[in-house]
Write a protein that holds these residues in place. Sequence first.
Motif, short mmCIF file in Angstrom:
data_model
loop_
_atom_site.label_atom_id
_atom_site.label_comp_id
_atom_site.label_asym_id
_atom_site.label_seq_id
_atom_site.Cartn_x
_atom_site.Cartn_y
_atom_site.Cartn_z
N LEU A 65 26.56 -9.02 59.81
CA LEU A 65 26.38 -9.66 58.51
C LEU A 65 27.71 -9.69 57.77
O LEU A 65 28.46 -8.72 57.78
N LEU A 69 20.91 -7.27 64.47
CA LEU A 69 21.76 -7.60 63.32
C LEU A 69 22.38 -6.29 62.81
O LEU A 69 21.65 -5.33 62.53
N ARG A 129 19.34 -3.80 62.24
CA ARG A 129 18.07 -4.47 61.99
C ARG A 129 17.62 -5.15 63.29
O ARG A 129 18.36 -5.97 63.84
N LEU A 173 17.76 -13.81 64.08
CA LEU A 173 17.11 -12.58 64.52
C LEU A 173 15.62 -12.84 64.78
O LEU A 173 15.06 -12.41 65.78
N ARG A 174 15.04 -13.62 63.82
CA ARG A 174 13.61 -13.90 63.94
C ARG A 174 13.33 -14.73 65.19
O ARG A 174 12.32 -14.54 65.87
N SER A 181 23.68 -14.17 55.47
CA SER A 181 22.39 -13.47 55.42
C SER A 181 21.23 -14.34 55.91
O SER A 181 20.45 -13.92 56.76
N SER A 182 21.15 -15.59 55.39
CA SER A 182 19.97 -16.41 55.74
C SER A 182 20.02 -16.82 57.21
O SER A 182 19.01 -16.76 57.92
N ARG A 205 19.14 -13.83 59.44
CA ARG A 205 17.70 -13.60 59.47
C ARG A 205 16.99 -14.56 60.43
O ARG A 205 16.14 -14.15 61.21
#
Lengths: 343, 315
Positions: free
Chosen positions: A55, A95, A105, A87-88, A80-81, A84
């Motif tokens: 990040l 992360l 994460r 990762l999803r 950040s976005s 995410r």
Amino acid sequence: MRDHPLVQLTLARMREFYREPEAIFWVFGFPIVLAFALGIAFRNRGPGELRVAVLRGAGDSVLAAALARAPGLTAALLDSSEARLQLRTGRVALLVVPGDPVVYRYDSTRTESRLARLEADAVVQRARGRSDPARVTDQRVTEPGSRYIDFLIPGLLGMNLMGSGLWGVGFSVVQARTKKLLKRFMATPMRRSHYLLSFILSRLVFLFLEVAALVGFGWWMFHVGVRGSFAAVAAITVLGALSFAGLGMLVASRARTVEAVSGLMNLVMLPMWILSGTFFSYARFPDAMQPLVKALPLTALNDALRAVMIDGSRLGELGAPLGIVTAWGLVSFVVALQIFRWR
Amino acid sequence: MSPPAPPIRCAGLTKRYADVIAVAGLDLTVNTRECFGLLGPNGAGKTTTIEILEGLTAPDRGEVEILGMRWTRGSSTRALRERLGIQLQDTQLAEKLTVEETVRLFRSFYRAAHSVEEVLGLVGLEEKRTAWVGKLSGGQKQRLAVACALVSRPELLFLDEPTTGLDPQSRRQLWEVIGRFRAAGGTVLLTTHYMEEAERLCDRVAIMDHGKVIALGTPRSLIASLGAEHVVEFALADGAARAPSPAELAGLPGVRAVRPGVDRTALTVAEVHRAVPALLGLLERRGAELSLLATHHATLEDVFVSLTGRHLRDA
């Protein structure tokens, strides 16, 4: 010799088979196509490079550079976005949020992510000055026979023996019955045993081609070897072919139409396609089902083929599965003879 | 020394299927070198009868003796089959085998078989030797089926509707094949629903209906039993209104029998040259107009119609 009825009947069987291009495809082509497709789709890549994201924030580029240097990891700096999202959707396995403490994460149910966390943590800890007290070295081995394709080829061999045994015998018998050819033969002095034996003999001739085609393809394309003896593979396939020819005879013994026998064939074969461990290990089925699954002829045949091809077992060690295969063939053949409809 | 047993002798044959009696008490004797025809409409029991005689169907009751032997199980049956030639009505030979391969297959079942060349010569299929069965015409397929029956050098040949569905030329070719077999001393039992075929080929015919023999004799004697050799058929343009009654027609000179039909009336006539002018005179007096007038020699068909009131084809 050439004019012996058994020779003529067997020749007729063989001619009818090899003059039917579709039959050739289903017996020889289809298993090879299947082996090729599945072999490619499930080839063992290993975990490969694991992608981790760092990040953006204080100290991010130093951390990313350290991670990228580690073998087996690639690192990307993400907002950040975006982080995410990736990762999803699994595009990054982990992360890493720089700071104190460093935050990992990840989804702990994903093997890749847990692996990435271990690798990344080792990099982070060493970067902060950890030294490993024990000296280690890696020795990499690749065990032949452990890949999916090594598991698959014997299974496809077994499945093919089942398919061509049942179809090759059952379909021809019922076709001869519906075309009144069986009745016509009954109007000659032909011996019934010669008629039935001709199916077995022609099966054996094509069997060698079938087995050679599939085993040869597995070796040429995927280097699937035979650890045991070729003689053992030959003996098992002959036994399997005879057993399924017997089962085919039983399935065809009464049916009057091709539709009826097709339904019966599927009824017999479908459970074995699923249960007998052709495409995946039957150990996945619940314990309560195991005795049933193991009693099926295709399960026993697949087990015996894998034992020889993968584990290098000798015939003497395979009494149980070969016994099951033989019993199915003998019982089917005897019952078929009793109830066979000759016209 | 007793005379040799007739090739076929059966007595009291009965065969019942779930809802019909296919054969209802049938007695037959076929003599050596005879060509015997079972003539009758579809469903008369011809095929059931011939298959009982061939040992392919077991009768419910009755006795069968073929070449002096009975159909029992085992090796005597095989010995008997060596001496027979059988063509079944609806056998479809394997389409992807050649003519030669098919004959070779069948000849392998027999000990004293003809060679492939000989038997293809007998049925005139030498030129089709390497053709796939599936590529043959209907007539050629039928000749191949007969070739497979002849390959055993049979003493007795069974043919079940050998020419059904064939064009006239193919039919004549098969008749020649059967003629050559007979000339060589063979005995033939055939079924047919073509009266012309029966008249042409058979020494004797049995006319069957509903599982029974309703007439038996030489074609000539059966036709003679009508009492007249000609049939005159006529139909009227304006239907039944002005039609003469059967009694009036029967009174015409030379007329032996009158059979009113749905669309035409048939007269069995001894002397056409007297009956036809008389018929025309009668119709003219009544003011009836003809839409059809035909005469032919009486045939087995006329025998069947006079016995049953139905035609062979549509019975």
